[in-house]
Write an enzyme that holds these catalytic residues in place. Structure first.
Site, PDB file in Angstrom:
ATOM      1  N   VAL A  23       1.150  17.080  53.550  1.00  0.00           N
ATOM      2  CA  VAL A  23       0.517  17.493  54.628  1.00  0.00           C
ATOM      3  C   VAL A  23       0.233  18.997  54.560  1.00  0.00           C
ATOM      4  O   VAL A  23      -0.806  19.433  54.780  1.00  0.00           O
ATOM      5  CB  VAL A  23       1.593  17.314  55.851  1.00  0.00           C
ATOM      6  N   ASP A 127      13.184   0.386  57.077  1.00  0.00           N
ATOM      7  CA  ASP A 127      13.325  -1.045  57.555  1.00  0.00           C
ATOM      8  C   ASP A 127      12.101  -1.800  57.251  1.00  0.00           C
ATOM      9  O   ASP A 127      12.281  -3.044  57.266  1.00  0.00           O
ATOM     10  CB  ASP A 127      13.719  -0.954  59.054  1.00  0.00           C
ATOM     11  N   GLU A 187      22.878 -15.861  45.960  1.00  0.00           N
ATOM     12  CA  GLU A 187      23.227 -17.344  46.349  1.00  0.00           C
ATOM     13  C   GLU A 187      22.825 -17.823  47.730  1.00  0.00           C
ATOM     14  O   GLU A 187      22.441 -18.790  48.088  1.00  0.00           O
ATOM     15  CB  GLU A 187      24.661 -17.752  45.937  1.00  0.00           C
TER      16      GLU A 187
HETATM   17  O1  F6P Z   1      15.971   2.969  60.676  1.00  0.00           O
HETATM   18  C1  F6P Z   1      16.746   3.424  59.511  1.00  0.00           C
HETATM   19  C2  F6P Z   1      18.127   3.128  59.638  1.00  0.00           C
HETATM   20  O2  F6P Z   1      18.716   3.350  58.299  1.00  0.00           O
HETATM   21  C3  F6P Z   1      18.387   1.420  60.003  1.00  0.00           C
HETATM   22  O3  F6P Z   1      18.351   0.639  58.941  1.00  0.00           O
HETATM   23  C4  F6P Z   1      19.816   1.559  60.539  1.00  0.00           C
HETATM   24  O4  F6P Z   1      20.000   0.326  61.444  1.00  0.00           O
HETATM   25  C5  F6P Z   1      19.811   2.782  61.295  1.00  0.00           C
HETATM   26  O5  F6P Z   1      18.583   3.594  60.650  1.00  0.00           O
HETATM   27  C6  F6P Z   1      21.061   3.694  61.122  1.00  0.00           C
HETATM   28  O6  F6P Z   1      21.144   4.640  62.048  1.00  0.00           O
HETATM   29  P1  F6P Z   1      21.852   5.950  61.803  1.00  0.00           P
HETATM   30  O7  F6P Z   1      21.347   6.673  60.562  1.00  0.00           O
HETATM   31  O8  F6P Z   1      21.232   6.854  63.284  1.00  0.00           O
HETATM   32  O9  F6P Z   1      23.229   5.707  61.853  1.00  0.00           O
END
Ligand code: F6P
Length: 323
Positions: A23, A127, A187
């Protein structure tokens, strides 16, 4: 527009720094000043701005996390919080904002866009649940970290004839778990997109034992119907004899903190550079993502309304390959 801002928001993801760098340097190339907003939307509300030059973003591409800091910001979900943010942007002559993050972050971007402020989103979350990008910044690195953990767990599991329940992140999306399960030769895989029958999982583990496997790995998405600890409790209460001795490992934030691999650095560089180009061209209110191998923009209105389905044929593939 002479000055733009850049912020990272929500859970950090490996590759965010490469996006910030792109950026800044693309902005400079287009004659724009670039300002970093610290600590996500909270920093926007509090006016935490710092000018970023080309040298300020040198040597950051290979670092995980985000040099700007990130936050989850409930205040920005209020109208008052968003108005305060707009006041700060106006006071600092910032005419546009590049917002690097996942679903929550892009909902915030959409809200600003609805208030007629020029924003462009960059798809970034481990995610991989964001509509508008087939793959998001951070997924590949997080997946490789999960895989390395699974490979290591297999080694010790085989030495002791153990079964491991390995919980991976992903919030309500099973992408990371499913891909880690296939690539890690698990598995069984448990994901939120498919119902979990703990008896069927117990049967998978037991038959793996009977087939002579030295270990059994069950990858559990954190959002699955039963998380790894619940499943372990269930097995303890109902199954004294799974064949293997059972252990549980929760990978958690370990997956987020890695140094970005080549894929994430390249994806971040391409998406973030394109975001600034779109901004400079006046095409705002969009998310930059990768679709069918190409960098594409998708209106934020579609992004916040859309749902990205998981390809459940891959769930079937994981089952077939687990023999
Ligand atoms: O959205 C990314 C993530 O790592 C998810 O996989 C997880 O559920 C969440 O953030 C965890 O959030 P925090 O870092 O606020 O505990």
């Amino acid at each position: 527009m002479r000055r733009i801002g850049v912020l990272t928001s929500g859970g950090d993801a490996p590759g965010m720094n490469a996006a910030i760098r792109a950026v800044v340097r693309t902005g400079l190339d287009k004659g724009l000043e670039v300002v970093g907003v610290r600590h996500g939307y909270q920093g926007l509300i509090d006016g935490e701005f710092t000018p970023l030059g080309a040298r300020d973003v040198g040597g950051i591409m290979q670092q995980g996390g985000t040099i700007l800091g990130s936050a989850r910001c409930p205040e920005f979900m209020t109208e008052a919080g968003r108005h305060r943010a707009l006041e700060q942007l106006a006071a600092h002559n910032i005419g546009g904002l590049v917002i690097i993050g996942g679903n929550g972050s892009q909902s915030g971007a959409h809200a600003l866009s609805q208030m007629n402020f020029p924003v462009v989103g960059v798809a970034s979350t481990i995610d991989n649940d964001l509509y508008g990008s087939d793959i998001t910044i951070g997924v590949d690195t997080a997946l490789n970290i999960a895989l390395e953990a699974i490979d290591r767990l297999k080694v010790t599991a085989s030495s002791h004839q153990r079964a491991f329940l390995v919980e991976v992140m992903g919030r309500n999306c099973g992408y990371l778990a499913l891909m880690a399960g296939i690539a890690g030769g698990a598995e069984a895989v448990l994901i939120p997109e498919a119902p979990t029958d703990p008896e069927a999982v117990a049967a998978e583990i037991r038959t793996a034992y009977e087939r002579g496997k030295a270990h059994a790995i069950v990858v559990v998405a954190e959002g699955a119907e039963y998380d790894a600890e619940e499943l372990a409790r269930y097995f303890k209460a109902h199954h004294q004899r799974l064949g293997y001795d059972l252990r549980t490992t929760i990978l958690g934030h370990v997956q987020r903190g890695g140094a970005p691999g080549a894929f994430d650095r390249l994806l971040a560089s391409r998406l973030a550079a394109a975001a600034v180009e779109q901004m400079a061209a006046g095409n705002t209110g969009v998310l930059l993502g990768q679709r069918q191998g190409e960098v594409r923009s998708t209106p934020l209105t579609e992004v916040v309304a859309g749902r990205k389905p998981l390809d459940l044929r891959l769930f079937e593939l994981a089952r077939v390959l687990a023999r």
